[in-house]
Scaffold this motif. Structure first.
Motif, short mmCIF file in Angstrom:
data_model
loop_
_atom_site.label_atom_id
_atom_site.label_comp_id
_atom_site.label_asym_id
_atom_site.label_seq_id
_atom_site.Cartn_x
_atom_site.Cartn_y
_atom_site.Cartn_z
N ASP A 185 -6.18 3.47 -20.55
CA ASP A 185 -5.32 4.62 -20.29
C ASP A 185 -4.36 4.28 -19.15
N ARG A 186 -3.08 4.16 -19.46
CA ARG A 186 -2.12 3.70 -18.45
C ARG A 186 -1.94 4.71 -17.31
N PHE A 187 -2.16 6.00 -17.60
CA PHE A 187 -2.03 7.00 -16.54
C PHE A 187 -3.19 6.90 -15.54
N ILE A 188 -4.36 6.62 -16.06
CA ILE A 188 -5.53 6.41 -15.19
C ILE A 188 -5.34 5.14 -14.36
N LEU A 189 -4.85 4.07 -15.00
CA LEU A 189 -4.61 2.81 -14.29
C LEU A 189 -3.62 3.02 -13.14
N ARG A 190 -2.57 3.79 -13.41
CA ARG A 190 -1.57 4.07 -12.37
C ARG A 190 -2.18 4.88 -11.23
N SER A 191 -2.98 5.87 -11.57
CA SER A 191 -3.60 6.74 -10.57
C SER A 191 -4.55 5.96 -9.66
N VAL A 192 -5.37 5.11 -10.28
CA VAL A 192 -6.32 4.29 -9.51
C VAL A 192 -5.57 3.34 -8.58
N THR A 193 -4.56 2.68 -9.10
CA THR A 193 -3.78 1.73 -8.30
C THR A 193 -3.11 2.42 -7.12
N ASP A 194 -2.50 3.59 -7.36
CA ASP A 194 -1.82 4.30 -6.29
C ASP A 194 -2.79 4.76 -5.21
N GLU A 195 -3.99 5.16 -5.61
CA GLU A 195 -4.98 5.58 -4.62
C GLU A 195 -5.38 4.41 -3.72
N VAL A 196 -5.55 3.25 -4.32
CA VAL A 196 -5.91 2.06 -3.53
C VAL A 196 -4.76 1.69 -2.59
N MET A 197 -3.53 1.73 -3.09
CA MET A 197 -2.38 1.36 -2.25
C MET A 197 -2.22 2.33 -1.09
N TYR A 198 -2.54 3.60 -1.31
CA TYR A 198 -2.45 4.58 -0.22
C TYR A 198 -3.44 4.23 0.89
N GLU A 199 -4.65 3.83 0.51
CA GLU A 199 -5.65 3.46 1.51
C GLU A 199 -5.24 2.19 2.25
N ILE A 200 -4.64 1.23 1.54
CA ILE A 200 -4.16 0.01 2.19
C ILE A 200 -3.06 0.34 3.18
#
Length: 243
Positions: A185-200
């Motif tokens: 699911d590309r929307f889930i992949l985008r959401s997960v990636t953005d959450e990780v980048m926010y923490e970084i």
């Protein structure tokens, strides 16, 4: 070899570390880091007691001659895993498979969500491929990591590093098990990636830029090319006026 290299790096550069307690003593985890310098893949493993496997382009392992053999031995010693990057899609699939293999062995897998080094020290948009797909396919926790000042030690294009103290901040593990198996699911992949980048971003304090680093590099290269062309044009006009 990992311990000898790590010991030498710690002795020479004395990196400071925060959040070591967030690295599990055993079991699989994904370390997702910002990427400022070629040396990032060496400093992070140097401060950990456990092996971290990163992806590296296959050319580092196949170069001919004595220098090539020494380079290959060095990369193997610090836990780098060769991936053939010929063909963008094939490279991505190979990296994902390699990451899943590392996780299934119960080890630590290191990845740079930006996909390439930052061209200017800012944090760029994470690519929703390798990181999220490995995390969702395996259920492994994602640990955000921020490298600090490594770009000042070894900027792109510089061979000899500058002796100074880099920093490493390790955040708390992120649990994405609620999305397990949804790696298509590309929307889930985008959401997960953005959450990780926010923490970084919170860990590193970097300015965030919502474009891919590869696009930023193209923009910088185009701007430099245009500036050189403009300078050459002014020089030509100046020479013509002097005639």
């Amino acid at each position: 070899m990992k311990f000898s290299i790590g010991g030498s790096l710690k002795l020479a550069f004395r990196p400071w570390v925060e959040g070591l307690e967030n690295i599990p003593a055993e079991g699989p985890a994904i370390l997702a880091s910002n990427h400022l310098s070629f040396s990032d893949s060496f400093f992070l493993p140097a401060v950990l007691d456990r092996k971290v496997t990163f992806i590296a382009k296959a050319e580092y392992f196949t170069s001919p001659g004595v220098k090539g053999k020494l380079t290959a031995a060095f990369f193997k010693g610090v836990g780098q895993l060769p991936v053939d990057r010929s063909g963008a899609r094939g490279a991505g699939e190979a990296a994902i498979k390699s990451g899943i293999d590392v996780i299934e062995r119960g080890e630590l897998f290191g990845i740079y969500p930006e996909g390439t080094r930052s061209p200017d020290g800012r944090l760029y948009r994470g690519k929703p491929g390798g990181l999220a797909r490995v995390a969702l396919a395996t259920g492994a926790p994602v640990i955000p990591v921020a490298m600090i000042d490594t770009e000042k030690i070894q900027p792109p294009g510089k061979v000899v590093p500058k002796l100074m103290r880099p920093g490493i901040r390790i955040g708390k593990p992120l649990d994405f098990s609620r999305y397990h198996g949804m790696d298509g699911d590309r929307f889930i992949l985008r959401s997960v990636t953005d959450e990780v980048m926010y923490e970084i971003m919170k860990l590193s304090g970097q300015e965030y830029v919502d474009i891919y680093a590869t696009a930023a590099k193209r923009q910088i290269a185009d701007a430099e090319k245009a500036a050189k062309a403009e300078k050459a044009d002014k020089t030509d006009k100046g020479d013509q006026g002097a005639q």
